[in-house]
Design a protein around this motif. Structure first.
Motif, PDB file in Angstrom:
ATOM      1  N   LEU A   1     -25.531 -12.104 -42.589  1.00 16.75           N
ATOM      2  CA  LEU A   1     -27.142 -11.467 -42.495  1.00 16.75           C
ATOM      3  C   LEU A   1     -27.488 -11.462 -41.242  1.00 16.75           C
ATOM      4  O   LEU A   1     -28.240 -10.671 -40.446  1.00 16.75           O
ATOM      5  N   ALA A   2     -27.365 -12.769 -40.455  1.00 17.46           N
ATOM      6  CA  ALA A   2     -28.038 -12.821 -38.964  1.00 17.46           C
ATOM      7  C   ALA A   2     -27.002 -11.867 -37.984  1.00 17.46           C
ATOM      8  O   ALA A   2     -27.666 -11.385 -37.336  1.00 17.46           O
ATOM      9  N   ASN A   3     -25.937 -12.039 -38.227  1.00 13.33           N
ATOM     10  CA  ASN A   3     -25.204 -10.992 -37.179  1.00 13.33           C
ATOM     11  C   ASN A   3     -25.634  -9.521 -37.240  1.00 13.33           C
ATOM     12  O   ASN A   3     -26.002  -8.874 -36.461  1.00 13.33           O
ATOM     13  N   ALA A   4     -25.837  -9.260 -38.637  1.00 10.19           N
ATOM     14  CA  ALA A   4     -26.378  -7.611 -38.971  1.00 10.19           C
ATOM     15  C   ALA A   4     -27.603  -7.367 -38.239  1.00 10.19           C
ATOM     16  O   ALA A   4     -28.075  -6.433 -37.741  1.00 10.19           O
ATOM     17  N   ILE A   5     -28.620  -8.529 -38.277  1.00  9.60           N
ATOM     18  CA  ILE A   5     -29.950  -8.558 -37.866  1.00  9.60           C
ATOM     19  C   ILE A   5     -29.998  -8.486 -36.548  1.00  9.60           C
ATOM     20  O   ILE A   5     -30.844  -7.580 -35.688  1.00  9.60           O
ATOM     21  N   SER A   6     -29.159  -9.329 -35.924  1.00 10.86           N
ATOM     22  CA  SER A   6     -28.927  -9.452 -34.405  1.00 10.86           C
ATOM     23  C   SER A   6     -28.702  -8.072 -33.621  1.00 10.86           C
ATOM     24  O   SER A   6     -29.044  -7.870 -32.468  1.00 10.86           O
TER      25      SER A   6
ATOM     26  N   TYR B   1     -29.545 -16.512 -36.151  1.00 10.88           N
ATOM     27  CA  TYR B   1     -30.382 -15.084 -35.373  1.00 10.88           C
ATOM     28  C   TYR B   1     -30.372 -15.549 -34.039  1.00 10.88           C
ATOM     29  O   TYR B   1     -30.230 -14.857 -33.054  1.00 10.88           O
ATOM     30  N   GLY B   2     -31.146 -16.841 -33.592  1.00  9.70           N
ATOM     31  CA  GLY B   2     -31.636 -17.176 -32.555  1.00  9.70           C
ATOM     32  C   GLY B   2     -30.246 -17.216 -31.280  1.00  9.70           C
ATOM     33  O   GLY B   2     -30.397 -17.125 -30.242  1.00  9.70           O
ATOM     34  N   VAL B   3     -29.233 -17.994 -32.132  1.00  4.62           N
ATOM     35  CA  VAL B   3     -27.943 -18.014 -31.287  1.00  4.62           C
ATOM     36  C   VAL B   3     -27.248 -16.646 -30.874  1.00  4.62           C
ATOM     37  O   VAL B   3     -26.970 -16.361 -29.950  1.00  4.62           O
ATOM     38  N   MET B   4     -27.311 -15.992 -31.716  1.00  2.00           N
ATOM     39  CA  MET B   4     -26.571 -14.554 -31.812  1.00  2.00           C
ATOM     40  C   MET B   4     -27.378 -13.788 -31.005  1.00  2.00           C
ATOM     41  O   MET B   4     -26.780 -12.795 -30.223  1.00  2.00           O
ATOM     42  N   ARG B   5     -28.649 -13.912 -30.877  1.00  4.41           N
ATOM     43  CA  ARG B   5     -29.498 -12.861 -30.189  1.00  4.41           C
ATOM     44  C   ARG B   5     -29.399 -13.233 -28.497  1.00  4.41           C
ATOM     45  O   ARG B   5     -29.280 -12.600 -27.719  1.00  4.41           O
ATOM     46  N   GLY B   6     -28.847 -14.641 -28.407  1.00  2.06           N
ATOM     47  CA  GLY B   6     -28.744 -14.851 -27.120  1.00  2.06           C
ATOM     48  C   GLY B   6     -27.557 -14.669 -26.623  1.00  2.06           C
ATOM     49  O   GLY B   6     -27.039 -15.081 -25.289  1.00  2.06           O
ATOM     50  N   VAL B   7     -26.297 -14.375 -27.279  1.00  2.00           N
ATOM     51  CA  VAL B   7     -25.066 -14.067 -26.798  1.00  2.00           C
ATOM     52  C   VAL B   7     -25.021 -12.761 -25.783  1.00  2.00           C
ATOM     53  O   VAL B   7     -25.685 -11.802 -26.174  1.00  2.00           O
ATOM     54  N   ASP B   8     -24.505 -12.671 -24.587  1.00  2.00           N
ATOM     55  CA  ASP B   8     -24.408 -11.664 -23.695  1.00  2.00           C
ATOM     56  C   ASP B   8     -23.317 -10.750 -24.089  1.00  2.00           C
ATOM     57  O   ASP B   8     -22.131 -11.053 -24.302  1.00  2.00           O
ATOM     58  N   ARG B   9     -23.962  -9.624 -24.632  1.00  2.00           N
ATOM     59  CA  ARG B   9     -23.004  -8.539 -25.150  1.00  2.00           C
ATOM     60  C   ARG B   9     -22.209  -8.040 -23.970  1.00  2.00           C
ATOM     61  O   ARG B   9     -21.044  -7.558 -24.474  1.00  2.00           O
TER      62      ARG B   9
ATOM     63  N   PRO C   1     -21.536 -23.569 -31.827  1.00  2.00           N
ATOM     64  CA  PRO C   1     -22.594 -24.630 -31.889  1.00  2.00           C
ATOM     65  C   PRO C   1     -23.708 -24.403 -32.750  1.00  2.00           C
ATOM     66  O   PRO C   1     -24.178 -25.193 -33.407  1.00  2.00           O
ATOM     67  N   GLY C   2     -23.976 -23.098 -32.783  1.00  2.00           N
ATOM     68  CA  GLY C   2     -25.101 -22.875 -33.951  1.00  2.00           C
ATOM     69  C   GLY C   2     -24.658 -22.886 -35.086  1.00  2.00           C
ATOM     70  O   GLY C   2     -25.465 -23.160 -36.109  1.00  2.00           O
TER      71      GLY C   2
END
Length: 298
Positions: free
Chosen positions: A99-104, A181-189, A216-217
């Motif tokens: 779910l978080a991966n899809a929302i990010s 979601y916070g962790v995945m949003r911070g990943v540099d695409r 870590p998240g």
């Protein structure tokens, strides 16, 4: 005249010292009510519970209650609590990751709407949500009515471990989604794009680039769900059976039905120690993740 003014007037260092001491006194004054509040409502009850768990019926000190908590049916309840908490953490991570991966990957506006849908049910009373699950998972509920064409229906989804895990996972899912979601949003695409430009496939990019960045998240979210599930009471008590008795339900039985406050205090201290161990592990994983980010950045 200049020498006289310098001698009689306060020096800059002395002025800063006086200002710092005044700020210190004001800070202590402001913090005093909070400190008293914590001492009275948190520290004192914890030490009272610890002393009660070490107190014998005749007033002497003993470890009998801890030995009783770690043997027989009480030990079985502790293992059941650990198992159900681990299963809840696992399923919360699984569904929370998807779910978080899809929302990010959504645009900020739609991501905010999706997060609102995930979080708003958490504001509903846990008791109401639990009764909602009981209605949905019953023999005549929506789930069994929908799966009526499947051989073996209706399925027994209540008053067993399946029902408890479904209920506790639904409670822990918002925490997991928020953290991931916070962790995945911070990943540099750009890192993923760079790996793709070098010929890496999607599976390789996920396994070698994306997963280490969010690891870590994942660990923090899983441990948080595990820790919160350890002391959960409402859902296991209403959706579980006798074999799904968790430590919170056991403490309630010892206090309300058996009037065994010493044994309940020992169970509570053991639960508190497990919680502290989990929090220390979360802290360790978070610090390791931060140090890894610093090394990769440098």
């Amino acid at each position: 005249m200049a020498a006289t003014l310098t001698a009689t007037g306060p020096t800059p260092a002395r002025s800063r010292k006086l200002l710092a001491s005044r700020r210190t006194r004001v800070g202590i004054l402001y913090a005093l009510p909070v400190v008293v509040y914590l001492l009275v409502l948190f520290v004192y009850p914890i030490f009272s519970t610890l002393f009660l768990s070490l107190k014998n019926t005749d007033g002497s000190l003993t470890l009998h209650w801890y030995a009783d908590a770690l043997t027989g049916i009480n030990l079985s309840v502790l293992f059941t609590t650990l198992r159900i908490s681990a299963e809840t953490a696992l399923f919360s991570l699984l569904f929370g990751f998807i779910l978080a991966n899809a929302i990010s990957r959504l645009k900020p506006l739609w991501a905010g709407v999706a997060m609102l849908i995930v979080v708003v049910p958490h504001f509903i009373s846990a008791l109401v949500r639990t009764y909602g699950w009981i209605i949905l998972l019953g023999d005549k509920g929506l789930v069994n009515e929908t799966l009526g064409w499947v051989p073996g229906a209706p399925f027994q989804l209540l008053y067993n471990e399946i029902g408890v895990v479904i209920g506790t996972t639904s409670v822990m899912l918002p925490y997991t989604v928020l953290l991931l979601y916070g962790v995945m949003r911070g990943v540099d695409r750009r890192l993923l794009a760079a790996a793709a430009s070098m010929g890496a496939g999607r599976v390789t990019i996920f396994r070698r680039v994306y997963l280490p960045l969010v690891a870590p998240g994942l660990a923090s979210a899983g441990l948080l769900s595990f820790i919160l599930s350890l002391g959960y009471y409402i859902t296991p008590a209403l959706m579980g059976g006798p074999n799904q008795t968790m430590i919170a339900s056991l403490i309630n039985q010892q206090v309300m039905k058996q009037n065994q406050w010493n044994g309940a205090a020992a169970e509570g201290v053991i639960l508190l120690l497990l919680t502290f161990a989990g929090l220390l592990l979360v802290r360790l994983i978070t610090s390791l993740g931060a140090s890894r980010k610093k090394r990769s950045a440098s």
